[in-house]
Design a protein around this motif. Structure first.
Motif, PDB file in Angstrom:
ATOM      1  N   MET A   1     -14.162 -22.911  34.468  1.00  0.00           N
ATOM      2  CA  MET A   1     -14.344 -22.814  35.922  1.00  0.00           C
ATOM      3  C   MET A   1     -13.822 -21.477  36.430  1.00  0.00           C
ATOM      4  N   ASP A   2     -14.617 -20.818  37.265  1.00  0.00           N
ATOM      5  CA  ASP A   2     -14.178 -19.593  37.916  1.00  0.00           C
ATOM      6  C   ASP A   2     -13.391 -19.974  39.168  1.00  0.00           C
ATOM      7  N   LEU A   3     -12.112 -19.635  39.183  1.00  0.00           N
ATOM      8  CA  LEU A   3     -11.254 -19.981  40.311  1.00  0.00           C
ATOM      9  C   LEU A   3     -11.353 -18.989  41.469  1.00  0.00           C
ATOM     10  N   ALA A   4     -12.173 -17.975  41.315  1.00  0.00           N
ATOM     11  CA  ALA A   4     -12.388 -16.984  42.380  1.00  0.00           C
ATOM     12  C   ALA A   4     -11.079 -16.333  42.827  1.00  0.00           C
ATOM     13  N   LEU A   5     -10.240 -16.028  41.853  1.00  0.00           N
ATOM     14  CA  LEU A   5      -8.953 -15.391  42.154  1.00  0.00           C
ATOM     15  C   LEU A   5      -8.958 -13.881  41.893  1.00  0.00           C
ATOM     16  N   LYS A   6     -10.047 -13.355  41.411  1.00  0.00           N
ATOM     17  CA  LYS A   6     -10.099 -11.932  41.074  1.00  0.00           C
ATOM     18  C   LYS A   6      -9.772 -11.064  42.282  1.00  0.00           C
ATOM     19  N   ASP A   7      -8.798 -10.194  42.076  1.00  0.00           N
ATOM     20  CA  ASP A   7      -8.332  -9.208  43.052  1.00  0.00           C
ATOM     21  C   ASP A   7      -7.594  -9.820  44.245  1.00  0.00           C
ATOM     22  N   ARG A   8      -7.418 -11.121  44.263  1.00  0.00           N
ATOM     23  CA  ARG A   8      -6.616 -11.705  45.338  1.00  0.00           C
ATOM     24  C   ARG A   8      -5.131 -11.426  45.078  1.00  0.00           C
ATOM     25  N   ILE A   9      -4.390 -11.192  46.132  1.00  0.00           N
ATOM     26  CA  ILE A   9      -2.983 -10.824  46.009  1.00  0.00           C
ATOM     27  C   ILE A   9      -2.117 -12.060  46.268  1.00  0.00           C
ATOM     28  N   ILE A  10      -1.299 -12.380  45.264  1.00  0.00           N
ATOM     29  CA  ILE A  10      -0.446 -13.569  45.347  1.00  0.00           C
ATOM     30  C   ILE A  10       0.974 -13.194  44.948  1.00  0.00           C
ATOM     31  N   ALA A  11       1.936 -13.575  45.765  1.00  0.00           N
ATOM     32  CA  ALA A  11       3.350 -13.347  45.453  1.00  0.00           C
ATOM     33  C   ALA A  11       3.884 -14.542  44.679  1.00  0.00           C
ATOM     34  N   VAL A  12       4.705 -14.261  43.675  1.00  0.00           N
ATOM     35  CA  VAL A  12       5.261 -15.320  42.828  1.00  0.00           C
ATOM     36  C   VAL A  12       6.764 -15.125  42.703  1.00  0.00           C
ATOM     37  N   GLY A  13       7.529 -16.110  43.146  1.00  0.00           N
ATOM     38  CA  GLY A  13       8.975 -16.066  42.992  1.00  0.00           C
ATOM     39  C   GLY A  13       9.410 -16.508  41.607  1.00  0.00           C
ATOM     40  N   GLY A  14      10.580 -16.037  41.187  1.00  0.00           N
ATOM     41  CA  GLY A  14      11.092 -16.393  39.865  1.00  0.00           C
ATOM     42  C   GLY A  14      10.158 -15.954  38.756  1.00  0.00           C
ATOM     43  N   ALA A  15       9.597 -14.760  38.905  1.00  0.00           N
ATOM     44  CA  ALA A  15       8.475 -14.342  38.064  1.00  0.00           C
ATOM     45  C   ALA A  15       8.864 -13.774  36.705  1.00  0.00           C
ATOM     46  N   THR A  16      10.139 -13.831  36.355  1.00  0.00           N
ATOM     47  CA  THR A  16      10.545 -13.246  35.072  1.00  0.00           C
ATOM     48  C   THR A  16      10.910 -14.278  34.020  1.00  0.00           C
ATOM     49  N   SER A  17      10.889 -15.563  34.364  1.00  0.00           N
ATOM     50  CA  SER A  17      11.235 -16.567  33.349  1.00  0.00           C
ATOM     51  C   SER A  17      10.658 -17.924  33.738  1.00  0.00           C
ATOM     52  N   GLY A  18      10.635 -18.827  32.776  1.00  0.00           N
ATOM     53  CA  GLY A  18      10.277 -20.211  33.021  1.00  0.00           C
ATOM     54  C   GLY A  18       8.909 -20.401  33.636  1.00  0.00           C
ATOM     55  N   LEU A  19       8.823 -21.348  34.548  1.00  0.00           N
ATOM     56  CA  LEU A  19       7.541 -21.698  35.151  1.00  0.00           C
ATOM     57  C   LEU A  19       7.000 -20.583  36.035  1.00  0.00           C
ATOM     58  N   LYS A  43      14.508  -6.944  34.395  1.00  0.00           N
ATOM     59  CA  LYS A  43      13.601  -7.964  33.868  1.00  0.00           C
ATOM     60  C   LYS A  43      12.214  -7.839  34.484  1.00  0.00           C
ATOM     61  N   LEU A  44      12.168  -7.533  35.775  1.00  0.00           N
ATOM     62  CA  LEU A  44      10.877  -7.330  36.434  1.00  0.00           C
ATOM     63  C   LEU A  44      10.131  -6.149  35.827  1.00  0.00           C
ATOM     64  N   ASP A  45      10.854  -5.067  35.597  1.00  0.00           N
ATOM     65  CA  ASP A  45      10.220  -3.891  35.018  1.00  0.00           C
ATOM     66  C   ASP A  45       9.703  -4.179  33.614  1.00  0.00           C
ATOM     67  N   ALA A  46      10.440  -4.995  32.869  1.00  0.00           N
ATOM     68  CA  ALA A  46       9.998  -5.350  31.519  1.00  0.00           C
ATOM     69  C   ALA A  46       8.700  -6.151  31.561  1.00  0.00           C
ATOM     70  N   VAL A  47       8.588  -7.068  32.515  1.00  0.00           N
ATOM     71  CA  VAL A  47       7.347  -7.829  32.663  1.00  0.00           C
ATOM     72  C   VAL A  47       6.212  -6.907  33.064  1.00  0.00           C
ATOM     73  N   VAL A  51       2.659  -6.554  31.054  1.00  0.00           N
ATOM     74  CA  VAL A  51       1.403  -7.150  31.535  1.00  0.00           C
ATOM     75  C   VAL A  51       0.475  -6.162  32.216  1.00  0.00           C
ATOM     76  N   GLY A  52       0.992  -5.027  32.676  1.00  0.00           N
ATOM     77  CA  GLY A  52       0.100  -4.020  33.233  1.00  0.00           C
ATOM     78  C   GLY A  52       0.246  -3.803  34.727  1.00  0.00           C
ATOM     79  N   LYS A  53      -0.613  -2.954  35.265  1.00  0.00           N
ATOM     80  CA  LYS A  53      -0.482  -2.457  36.630  1.00  0.00           C
ATOM     81  C   LYS A  53      -0.823  -3.481  37.706  1.00  0.00           C
ATOM     82  N   THR A  54      -1.444  -4.576  37.338  1.00  0.00           N
ATOM     83  CA  THR A  54      -1.762  -5.581  38.359  1.00  0.00           C
ATOM     84  C   THR A  54      -0.558  -6.458  38.700  1.00  0.00           C
ATOM     85  N   PHE A  55       0.568  -6.182  38.077  1.00  0.00           N
ATOM     86  CA  PHE A  55       1.835  -6.862  38.388  1.00  0.00           C
ATOM     87  C   PHE A  55       2.749  -5.863  39.080  1.00  0.00           C
TER      88      PHE A  55
END
Length: 258
Positions: A1-19, A43-47, A51-55
């Motif tokens: 299924m295409d979730l139509a998330l391409k290029d959408r901007i989403i903020a994610v908390g706790g983004a360096t570990s776990g869920l 840790k953020l810089d390591a991620v 993963v690349g420039k989209t993070f």
């Protein structure tokens, strides 16, 4: 299924570990652009390097009201589509072990910042015609977990807030939902297991077996599987799903409504 998330901007908390990290990685795989939030810049810089420039990394202490205000200003500088409200849970503890100072700190880390950040993001989401708000909480909302009174009490409060929020912003195309994880293979569950092992005087492996025996699947959850559900809820296809607290717990909760 295409979730139509391409290029959408989403903020994610706790983004360096776990869920939180698992959700960020899944969103990136779906083509989204992720603003990853955590305390530690290293840790953020390591991620970001992995993963690349989209993070895009953003370091913030979410228990600090000024830091949350600055984060909101930063996020409002983007055409933000969604936000994952996630941070480390409050410490383990039983009712008689905790002081009022522990409750105050837990309120700041588990409840207050979510209300502050949500309020700051809503005007922009309304202006852009909608978006997705997703709160990562705990199965303790539906079935309290021993030795976690702070989480049991405060996350239930978040559930009341999110349900009310969903009723007030639904017409604007904004959804607000909770994912309530059970026992997943993350650093957080290790802390819970260690507390239970200490109380019972049992080896850690034996306590883990006790915990997984409570589930229908008899195993810990896989963060990548959890992240796939989160990605769906953050996508345009989930526009008619709001105000829900969805357990992702391997069948841990025994209530008929799950």
């Amino acid at each position: 299924m295409d979730l139509a998330l391409k290029d959408r901007i989403i903020a994610v908390g706790g983004a360096t570990s776990g869920l939180g990290l698992a959700v960020a990685e899944r969103l990136l795989a779906e083509g989204a652009q992720v603003i990853g939030i955590a305390r530690g810049q290293d840790k953020l810089d390591a991620v970001a390097e992995r993963v690349g420039k989209t993070f895009t990394p953003y370091a913030a202490d979410l228990t600090d009201a000024t830091a949350v205000r600055n984060l909101a200003d930063y996020l409002n500088g983007f055409p933000l589509y969604g936000c994952v409200f996630n941070a480390g849970g409050p410490p383990t503890g039983r009712v008689e072990e905790l002081r009022m100072e522990d409750w105050d700190r837990a309120f700041a880390s588990t409840f207050r910042w979510k209300v502050q950040l949500t309020a700051a993001l809503l005007p922009g989401l309304r202006k852009r015609g909608g978006g997705r708000l997703l709160y990562l909480e705990s199965v303790s909302i539906k079935q309290p977990i021993d030795n976690l009174v702070l989480s049991n009490a405060l996350r239930a409060g978040v559930a009341g807030y999110v349900k009310t929020l969903s009723r007030e912003v639904g017409e604007a195309g904004i959804t607000a939902n909770i994912l309530a994880p059970g026992y997943h293979a993350t650093p957080r569950i290790t802390t819970v297991l260690e507390k239970s092992a200490d109380i019972q005087g049992l080896p850690l492996a034996e306590v883990e077996a006790q915990f997984t025996a409570e589930t229908a699947t008899k195993q810990l959850g896989v963060p990548a599987d959890f992240a796939a559900i989160a990605a769906m809820l953050l996508s345009p296809v989930a526009g008619y799903l709001t105000g829900q607290t969805i357990s992702v717990d391997g069948g841990l909760v025994r209530h008929i409504t799950g």
